[in-house]
Write a protein that holds these residues in place. Structure first.
Motif, PDB file in Angstrom:
ATOM      1  N   SER A   1       0.831  -1.215   0.000  1.00  0.00           N
ATOM      2  CA  SER A   1       0.000   0.000   0.000  1.00  0.00           C
ATOM      3  C   SER A   1       0.859   1.257   0.000  1.00  0.00           C
ATOM      4  O   SER A   1       0.513   2.266  -0.634  1.00  0.00           O
ATOM      5  N   ASP A   2       2.001   1.215   0.698  1.00  0.00           N
ATOM      6  CA  ASP A   2       2.915   2.360   0.691  1.00  0.00           C
ATOM      7  C   ASP A   2       3.468   2.603  -0.715  1.00  0.00           C
ATOM      8  O   ASP A   2       3.595   3.746  -1.161  1.00  0.00           O
TER       9      ASP A   2
ATOM     10  N   GLN B   1       2.678   5.970  -3.415  1.00  0.00           N
ATOM     11  CA  GLN B   1       3.817   6.752  -3.893  1.00  0.00           C
ATOM     12  C   GLN B   1       3.948   6.740  -5.419  1.00  0.00           C
ATOM     13  O   GLN B   1       4.786   7.442  -5.977  1.00  0.00           O
ATOM     14  N   ASN B   2       3.103   5.949  -6.090  1.00  0.00           N
ATOM     15  CA  ASN B   2       3.148   5.891  -7.541  1.00  0.00           C
ATOM     16  C   ASN B   2       2.387   7.080  -8.144  1.00  0.00           C
ATOM     17  O   ASN B   2       1.246   7.370  -7.743  1.00  0.00           O
TER      18      ASN B   2
ATOM     19  N   THR C   1       2.429  14.526   0.804  1.00  0.00           N
ATOM     20  CA  THR C   1       3.116  14.911   2.034  1.00  0.00           C
ATOM     21  C   THR C   1       3.453  13.680   2.869  1.00  0.00           C
ATOM     22  O   THR C   1       2.748  12.661   2.827  1.00  0.00           O
ATOM     23  N   SER C   2       4.535  13.767   3.614  1.00  0.00           N
ATOM     24  CA  SER C   2       4.940  12.651   4.472  1.00  0.00           C
ATOM     25  C   SER C   2       3.912  12.392   5.563  1.00  0.00           C
ATOM     26  O   SER C   2       3.704  11.246   5.975  1.00  0.00           O
ATOM     27  N   GLN C   3       3.233  13.469   6.004  1.00  0.00           N
ATOM     28  CA  GLN C   3       2.213  13.291   7.040  1.00  0.00           C
ATOM     29  C   GLN C   3       1.060  12.435   6.534  1.00  0.00           C
ATOM     30  O   GLN C   3       0.595  11.508   7.212  1.00  0.00           O
ATOM     31  N   PHE C   4       0.601  12.743   5.303  1.00  0.00           N
ATOM     32  CA  PHE C   4      -0.518  11.973   4.743  1.00  0.00           C
ATOM     33  C   PHE C   4      -0.101  10.521   4.532  1.00  0.00           C
ATOM     34  O   PHE C   4      -0.864   9.604   4.829  1.00  0.00           O
ATOM     35  N   GLN C   5       1.116  10.303   4.024  1.00  0.00           N
ATOM     36  CA  GLN C   5       1.553   8.938   3.743  1.00  0.00           C
ATOM     37  C   GLN C   5       1.757   8.139   5.024  1.00  0.00           C
ATOM     38  O   GLN C   5       1.551   6.926   5.044  1.00  0.00           O
ATOM     39  N   ALA C   6       2.139   8.828   6.093  1.00  0.00           N
ATOM     40  CA  ALA C   6       2.240   8.150   7.390  1.00  0.00           C
ATOM     41  C   ALA C   6       0.849   7.742   7.876  1.00  0.00           C
ATOM     42  O   ALA C   6       0.649   6.630   8.395  1.00  0.00           O
TER      43      ALA C   6
ATOM     44  N   GLU D   1      -9.760   4.673 -20.562  1.00  0.00           N
ATOM     45  CA  GLU D   1      -8.392   4.548 -21.037  1.00  0.00           C
ATOM     46  C   GLU D   1      -7.430   5.306 -20.143  1.00  0.00           C
ATOM     47  O   GLU D   1      -6.292   4.882 -19.930  1.00  0.00           O
ATOM     48  N   SER D   2      -7.888   6.446 -19.608  1.00  0.00           N
ATOM     49  CA  SER D   2      -7.017   7.258 -18.758  1.00  0.00           C
ATOM     50  C   SER D   2      -6.686   6.571 -17.439  1.00  0.00           C
ATOM     51  O   SER D   2      -5.697   6.913 -16.782  1.00  0.00           O
ATOM     52  N   ALA D   3      -7.517   5.611 -17.052  1.00  0.00           N
ATOM     53  CA  ALA D   3      -7.294   4.912 -15.778  1.00  0.00           C
ATOM     54  C   ALA D   3      -6.357   3.722 -15.927  1.00  0.00           C
ATOM     55  O   ALA D   3      -5.925   3.149 -14.925  1.00  0.00           O
ATOM     56  N   LYS D   4      -6.026   3.351 -17.161  1.00  0.00           N
ATOM     57  CA  LYS D   4      -5.200   2.164 -17.372  1.00  0.00           C
ATOM     58  C   LYS D   4      -3.792   2.284 -16.774  1.00  0.00           C
ATOM     59  O   LYS D   4      -3.280   1.308 -16.221  1.00  0.00           O
ATOM     60  N   PRO D   5      -3.109   3.442 -16.883  1.00  0.00           N
ATOM     61  CA  PRO D   5      -1.774   3.522 -16.258  1.00  0.00           C
ATOM     62  C   PRO D   5      -1.801   3.237 -14.770  1.00  0.00           C
ATOM     63  O   PRO D   5      -0.915   2.555 -14.247  1.00  0.00           O
ATOM     64  N   ALA D   6      -2.828   3.741 -14.071  1.00  0.00           N
ATOM     65  CA  ALA D   6      -2.937   3.493 -12.635  1.00  0.00           C
ATOM     66  C   ALA D   6      -3.236   2.024 -12.364  1.00  0.00           C
ATOM     67  O   ALA D   6      -2.679   1.420 -11.438  1.00  0.00           O
ATOM     68  N   ALA D   7      -4.121   1.432 -13.174  1.00  0.00           N
ATOM     69  CA  ALA D   7      -4.451   0.017 -12.993  1.00  0.00           C
ATOM     70  C   ALA D   7      -3.244  -0.861 -13.263  1.00  0.00           C
ATOM     71  O   ALA D   7      -2.994  -1.839 -12.548  1.00  0.00           O
ATOM     72  N   GLN D   8      -2.463  -0.512 -14.290  1.00  0.00           N
ATOM     73  CA  GLN D   8      -1.257  -1.278 -14.603  1.00  0.00           C
ATOM     74  C   GLN D   8      -0.238  -1.160 -13.479  1.00  0.00           C
ATOM     75  O   GLN D   8       0.408  -2.145 -13.093  1.00  0.00           O
ATOM     76  N   ALA D   9      -0.085   0.058 -12.946  1.00  0.00           N
ATOM     77  CA  ALA D   9       0.848   0.261 -11.833  1.00  0.00           C
ATOM     78  C   ALA D   9       0.404  -0.538 -10.615  1.00  0.00           C
ATOM     79  O   ALA D   9       1.236  -1.142  -9.921  1.00  0.00           O
ATOM     80  N   ALA D  10      -0.909  -0.547 -10.347  1.00  0.00           N
ATOM     81  CA  ALA D  10      -1.425  -1.305  -9.202  1.00  0.00           C
ATOM     82  C   ALA D  10      -1.160  -2.798  -9.375  1.00  0.00           C
ATOM     83  O   ALA D  10      -0.782  -3.485  -8.422  1.00  0.00           O
TER      84      ALA D  10
END
Length: 394
Positions: free
Chosen positions: A52-53, A57-58, A116-121, A265-274
């Motif tokens: 999830s981290d 970060q992607n 932000t590091s706060q949000f990711q924490a 189609e615009s969502a494919k890069p995120a789906a591929q990264a996931a």
């Protein structure tokens, strides 16, 4: 006649049966790779949080998440009306353009907040708690992920509130968010029973399949008789093929999964990264199997009849005979390099190191004995020299 009859014929082994067992074990090894991945990915909280981290970060995933949060924010709050209330009468006409501009800026503000590091924490902590809760649900209960109206829901309301504080009128927007804003249905109640059964299966399947594969390989080598080295080579090839096939299946399945996850189609890069991030652990497991297969092939080659291997054993014979301590020292050094390099995931655990050490030591000893045997040496005590017969008349 009797002497010839007393000589037992050499055991030929069962090469065909041995090969069949290797093929079956290698086929099961493919399923073992996926079961180990599913177990470690879905049911291990540390691995879940690590994944999830990486997801948050992607860049492609952050963009999609920012767009989702911004859309949810404006879908649940009448921003134009809220701005209009705060403007003097002569400026109320500007509420619409201001709300439109704010809508355009919202994804950027959300992306900034997510980065932000706060949000990711907070994200990391929330995912850890969510996964613990999910495991509880699979066993019957939980809080952060809970059954709501017969559904299992992941609540991102807190993320919406956090992001809204980054957009000009944050506190007012946050106060108007309904309680169900940002809720994503993970599964319906009729799917929960199936998920619980799958979870139970995933917990047991890796152990069963791994043990079965090892037992079948060991049985195949034992039944091979004088062709054990060839069978060991087949085991190495089988593991190599199993790991490669798992990687191919991952690549082929990725296309179908990405198409199913990406509505546009615009969502494919995120789906591929996931998909790539979510299956990175699968790559680790498959790579470990491939590496183990290569190491077994190297061991089988070192003990084989090829000219290079034979020459290597002949040159090593004097050192093996005269400096046994140094020989074991070299073997130990190679083992330490493997542990530090950790090309096999199991070498990152104490149990894995112990098991691999036993296998490595056993293989090194077998090779050492073969080198001495081929050099005409024996570890047995040499026979005592014959006592000369007394000369006649002495």
């Amino acid at each position: 006649m009797n002497a010839k009859a007393s000589e037992a014929p050499p055991k030929s082994g069962h090469p065909t049966l041995s090969l069949v067992l290797v093929c079956i074990a290698s086929f099961l090894a493919i399923f073992a790779v996926f079961s180990v991945w599913a177990n470690r990915q879905a049911l291990n909280t540390d691995n879940w949080v690590s994944t999830s981290d990486q997801l948050i970060q992607n860049d492609a995933i952050k963009t999609q998440l920012s767009d989702y949060i911004a859309a949810e924010l404006f879908a649940n709050v009448d921003v134009e009306a809220d701005i209009s209330k705060q403007l003097p009468p002569q400026l109320k006409a500007l509420a619409g353009p201001a709300a439109g501009g704010l809508r355009q800026l919202a994804p950027q503000a959300a992306d900034k907040a997510i980065s932000t590091s706060q949000f990711q924490a907070i994200w990391s902590t929330a995912n850890r708690e969510a996964h613990i809760a999910l495991l509880k649900i699979l066993d019957g209960g939980g809080d952060n992920l809970s059954t709501t109206n017969g559904e299992v829901v992941l609540n991102l309301n807190g993320a919406l509130t956090n992001v809204s504080s980054q957009i000009g009128v944050g506190s007012k927007l946050a106060s108007q968010l309904p309680a169900d804003a940002g809720q994503i249905t993970v599964m319906k109640s009729d799917q929960l029973s199936t998920a619980q059964k799958v979870a139970k299966l995933i917990r047991k399947l890796p152990i069963v399949l791994t043990l079965l594969v090892l037992i079948l390989y060991a049985l195949a080598i034992w039944l091979a008789g004088p062709r054990r080295r060839e069978t060991l080579r087949s085991v190495g090839i089988g593991l190599l093929v199993a790991g490669v096939v798992a990687m191919i299946i991952r690549r082929l399945a990725g296309g179908s999964v990405v198409d199913a996850l990406a509505a546009t189609e615009s969502a494919k890069p995120a789906a591929q990264a996931a998909w790539d991030i979510g299956t990175s652990l699968l790559v680790t497991v498959a790579t470990s199997v491939i590496t183990l297969g290569i190491l077994i092939l190297i061991g089988a080659w070192l003990a084989g009849p090829t000219r290079w291997a034979t020459t290597l054993r002949q040159k090593a014979a004097p050192y093996v005979r005269e400096q046994p301590a140094a020989t074991f020292g070299v073997a130990f050094l190679i083992f330490i390099v493997l542990v530090l390099w950790a090309p096999i995931a199991a070498l990152g655990t104490l149990l894995g190191i112990l098991l691999f050490a036993i296998l490595f030591a056993g293989g090194a000893e077998v090779l050492r004995r073969q080198i001495l045997s081929e050099a005409g040496e024996s570890e047995e005590a040499p026979p005592a020299p014959d006592t000369p017969e007394p000369q006649a008349g002495s």
